[in-house]
Design a protein around this motif. Structure first.
Motif, mmCIF file in Angstrom:
data_model
loop_
_atom_site.group_PDB
_atom_site.id
_atom_site.type_symbol
_atom_site.label_atom_id
_atom_site.label_comp_id
_atom_site.label_asym_id
_atom_site.label_seq_id
_atom_site.Cartn_x
_atom_site.Cartn_y
_atom_site.Cartn_z
ATOM 1 N N GLY B 141 0.825 -1.216 0.000
ATOM 2 C CA GLY B 141 0.000 0.000 0.000
ATOM 3 C C GLY B 141 0.854 1.259 0.000
ATOM 4 O O GLY B 141 0.562 2.227 -0.696
ATOM 5 N N ALA B 142 1.936 1.231 0.761
ATOM 6 C CA ALA B 142 2.832 2.391 0.838
ATOM 7 C C ALA B 142 3.502 2.647 -0.514
ATOM 8 O O ALA B 142 3.596 3.791 -0.972
ATOM 9 C CB ALA B 142 3.881 2.174 1.922
ATOM 10 N N ALA B 143 3.952 1.567 -1.156
ATOM 11 C CA ALA B 143 4.611 1.722 -2.461
ATOM 12 C C ALA B 143 3.620 2.212 -3.512
ATOM 13 O O ALA B 143 3.891 3.158 -4.261
ATOM 14 C CB ALA B 143 5.247 0.403 -2.892
ATOM 15 N N ALA B 144 2.456 1.563 -3.564
ATOM 16 C CA ALA B 144 1.447 1.960 -4.549
ATOM 17 C C ALA B 144 0.976 3.390 -4.294
ATOM 18 O O ALA B 144 0.654 4.127 -5.228
ATOM 19 C CB ALA B 144 0.274 0.983 -4.518
ATOM 20 N N GLY B 145 0.955 3.771 -3.047
ATOM 21 C CA GLY B 145 0.557 5.143 -2.712
ATOM 22 C C GLY B 145 1.498 6.173 -3.310
ATOM 23 O O GLY B 145 1.056 7.253 -3.739
ATOM 24 N N THR B 146 2.780 5.846 -3.392
ATOM 25 C CA THR B 146 3.728 6.809 -3.978
ATOM 26 C C THR B 146 3.489 6.974 -5.478
ATOM 27 O O THR B 146 3.726 8.037 -6.030
ATOM 28 C CB THR B 146 5.206 6.391 -3.744
ATOM 29 O OG1 THR B 146 5.480 5.168 -4.439
ATOM 30 C CG2 THR B 146 5.497 6.230 -2.254
ATOM 31 N N CYS B 147 3.016 5.925 -6.130
ATOM 32 C CA CYS B 147 2.673 6.041 -7.558
ATOM 33 C C CYS B 147 1.577 7.078 -7.715
ATOM 34 O O CYS B 147 1.683 8.020 -8.507
ATOM 35 C CB CYS B 147 2.145 4.712 -8.127
ATOM 36 S SG CYS B 147 3.278 3.322 -8.002
ATOM 37 N N LYS B 148 0.508 6.864 -6.938
ATOM 38 C CA LYS B 148 -0.669 7.711 -7.077
ATOM 39 C C LYS B 148 -0.366 9.173 -6.729
ATOM 40 O O LYS B 148 -0.780 10.096 -7.436
ATOM 41 C CB LYS B 148 -1.797 7.162 -6.200
ATOM 42 C CG LYS B 148 -3.067 7.998 -6.279
ATOM 43 C CD LYS B 148 -4.283 7.271 -5.765
ATOM 44 C CE LYS B 148 -5.450 8.253 -5.515
ATOM 45 N NZ LYS B 148 -5.687 9.171 -6.628
ATOM 46 N N THR B 149 0.363 9.381 -5.642
ATOM 47 C CA THR B 149 0.679 10.748 -5.216
ATOM 48 C C THR B 149 1.410 11.506 -6.325
ATOM 49 O O THR B 149 1.081 12.648 -6.650
ATOM 50 C CB THR B 149 1.585 10.711 -3.958
ATOM 51 O OG1 THR B 149 0.928 9.930 -2.958
ATOM 52 C CG2 THR B 149 1.832 12.110 -3.426
ATOM 53 N N CYS B 150 2.386 10.840 -6.910
ATOM 54 C CA CYS B 150 3.192 11.501 -7.940
ATOM 55 C C CYS B 150 2.405 11.665 -9.239
ATOM 56 O O CYS B 150 2.483 12.706 -9.891
ATOM 57 C CB CYS B 150 4.483 10.708 -8.166
ATOM 58 S SG CYS B 150 5.734 11.619 -9.096
ATOM 59 N N HIS B 151 1.636 10.644 -9.604
ATOM 60 C CA HIS B 151 0.841 10.747 -10.835
ATOM 61 C C HIS B 151 -0.203 11.848 -10.717
ATOM 62 O O HIS B 151 -0.442 12.592 -11.669
ATOM 63 C CB HIS B 151 0.188 9.395 -11.154
ATOM 64 C CG HIS B 151 1.172 8.357 -11.602
ATOM 65 N ND1 HIS B 151 0.892 7.018 -11.649
ATOM 66 C CD2 HIS B 151 2.464 8.481 -12.028
ATOM 67 C CE1 HIS B 151 1.961 6.355 -12.082
ATOM 68 N NE2 HIS B 151 2.918 7.218 -12.312
ATOM 69 N N ASP B 152 -0.822 11.951 -9.555
ATOM 70 C CA ASP B 152 -1.840 12.995 -9.357
ATOM 71 C C ASP B 152 -1.250 14.385 -9.566
ATOM 72 O O ASP B 152 -1.905 15.286 -10.080
ATOM 73 C CB ASP B 152 -2.414 12.917 -7.933
ATOM 74 C CG ASP B 152 -3.399 11.755 -7.783
ATOM 75 O OD1 ASP B 152 -3.731 11.119 -8.807
ATOM 76 O OD2 ASP B 152 -3.826 11.477 -6.644
ATOM 77 N N LYS B 153 -0.011 14.521 -9.146
ATOM 78 C CA LYS B 153 0.634 15.840 -9.178
ATOM 79 C C LYS B 153 1.345 16.120 -10.501
ATOM 80 O O LYS B 153 1.304 17.240 -11.012
ATOM 81 C CB LYS B 153 1.668 15.902 -8.047
ATOM 82 C CG LYS B 153 2.467 17.178 -7.977
ATOM 83 C CD LYS B 153 1.932 18.114 -6.944
ATOM 84 C CE LYS B 153 2.645 19.458 -6.992
ATOM 85 N NZ LYS B 153 2.157 20.361 -5.962
ATOM 86 N N PHE B 154 1.995 15.112 -11.035
ATOM 87 C CA PHE B 154 2.923 15.368 -12.141
ATOM 88 C C PHE B 154 2.586 14.673 -13.461
ATOM 89 O O PHE B 154 3.368 14.730 -14.389
ATOM 90 C CB PHE B 154 4.349 14.977 -11.712
ATOM 91 C CG PHE B 154 4.958 15.901 -10.693
ATOM 92 C CD1 PHE B 154 5.273 17.210 -11.049
ATOM 93 C CD2 PHE B 154 5.215 15.480 -9.393
ATOM 94 C CE1 PHE B 154 5.845 18.075 -10.126
ATOM 95 C CE2 PHE B 154 5.789 16.338 -8.463
ATOM 96 C CZ PHE B 154 6.105 17.646 -8.829
ATOM 97 N N ARG B 155 1.438 14.011 -13.513
ATOM 98 C CA ARG B 155 1.071 13.341 -14.763
ATOM 99 C C ARG B 155 -0.295 13.807 -15.230
ATOM 100 O O ARG B 155 -1.220 13.936 -14.421
ATOM 101 C CB ARG B 155 1.074 11.818 -14.569
ATOM 102 C CG ARG B 155 0.985 11.050 -15.894
ATOM 103 C CD ARG B 155 0.996 9.547 -15.673
ATOM 104 N NE ARG B 155 -0.215 9.079 -15.012
ATOM 105 C CZ ARG B 155 -0.574 7.794 -14.909
ATOM 106 N NH1 ARG B 155 0.218 6.860 -15.406
ATOM 107 N NH2 ARG B 155 -1.674 7.460 -14.295
ATOM 108 N N VAL B 156 -0.428 14.058 -16.507
ATOM 109 C CA VAL B 156 -1.718 14.441 -17.091
ATOM 110 C C VAL B 156 -2.660 13.246 -16.988
ATOM 111 O O VAL B 156 -2.268 12.119 -17.304
ATOM 112 C CB VAL B 156 -1.548 14.851 -18.573
ATOM 113 C CG1 VAL B 156 -2.904 15.169 -19.201
ATOM 114 C CG2 VAL B 156 -0.604 16.035 -18.696
ATOM 115 N N ASP B 157 -3.862 13.497 -16.532
ATOM 116 C CA ASP B 157 -4.835 12.402 -16.342
ATOM 117 C C ASP B 157 -5.223 11.730 -17.654
ATOM 118 O O ASP B 157 -5.406 12.388 -18.654
ATOM 119 C CB ASP B 157 -6.112 12.948 -15.694
ATOM 120 C CG ASP B 157 -5.961 12.958 -14.185
ATOM 121 O OD1 ASP B 157 -5.126 12.201 -13.669
ATOM 122 O OD2 ASP B 157 -6.669 13.747 -13.545
#
Lengths: 157, 157
Positions: B141-157
């Motif tokens: 969960g902690a690792a997957a959470g880092t994906c989401k946090t960064c994608h939300d901020k730095f990746r176009v949806d």
């Protein structure tokens, strides 16, 4: 695990469950095949990009940088270890240059794949103590040779 | 090295010298950018494909297989270590969902990237001794959470 943290990553992985259950489904053959081919091509793209700078150094087109060479060699070795898992039967049909012989002549393919992994691992080992480009040329040539041998036989030009 | 073995791999790497010398050339900006973006996407495709089965196991959609989980976690950790090198300045323009803020807000991006690498490494460590899915859920969960946090901020949806 808390519900909120669970939600967080459930969203992150939802899209990949199709992949995770590949092999269980049969109705969505081409989507699975596409995903498997995309995965394979990604693995080889990563390998290719790490071979590039090593090739430039080994052919004296770029100054030898021992730390960089070692880094690329380590990456090739670890990603090469994934390669054997990227040829599921389903991935033989689709937008791929992989020849059908990979699956019909599997023993020979597996042998070439094993040779690639061995030579990639040997290159990584040699690069850990290499002081000059001359120390890596033979191991690099051997590893790159396994790419060419297998591509000539099992990949569409 | 013999001329024949030299020939063998010179052919294999010739095509990647453009990549290897990226940064020296300026006239072929878009080709370099495309290659850099393709490499980045390949790295993330490999990561994504290894997260998939772990996510399915962690969410009880697939039976827990300790050896398989460990293999995927190890692969994510080693390929994640490549990710920071796949955001050269040149790769900000082109067919990419990477937001320009990655380069204008680099300190925050680097921090999120470091967090991802740390959590991916921690997941690999935990998975080496995990006996049941409960042993890996928090680290996953902690690792997957880092994906989401960064994608939300730095990746176009």
């Amino acid at each position: 695990m808390s519900i909120s943290s669970r939600k967080k990553w459930t969203a992150a992985v939802a899209g990949v469950l199709v992949l995770a259950t590949a092999g269980m489904a049969s109705a969505q053959g081409s989507k699975e095949a596409e995903a498997a081919i995309k995965y394979r091509q990604a693995v080889y793209t990563v390998i290719f990009n790490n071979f590039g700078p090593m090739g430039a150094m080994a052919s004296d087109k770029m100054p030898f940088d021992a730390a960089r060479f070692r880094r690329h060699a380590g990456r090739v070795a670890s990603v090469a270890a994934i390669a054997p898992d990227t040829f599921p039967e389903i991935s033989k049909d689709g937008n791929t240059r992989a020849k059908p012989e990979i699956w019909t002549n599997k023993a020979e393919f597996d042998q070439m794949m094993a040779d690639f992994l061995n030579k990639a691992a040997a290159l990584a080992t040699v690069s850990r103590t290499a002081a000059s480009v001359d120390d890596v040329k033979a191991a690099f040539g051997a590893a790159a040779g396994t790419c060419k041998t297998c591509h000539d036989k099992f990949r569409v030009d």
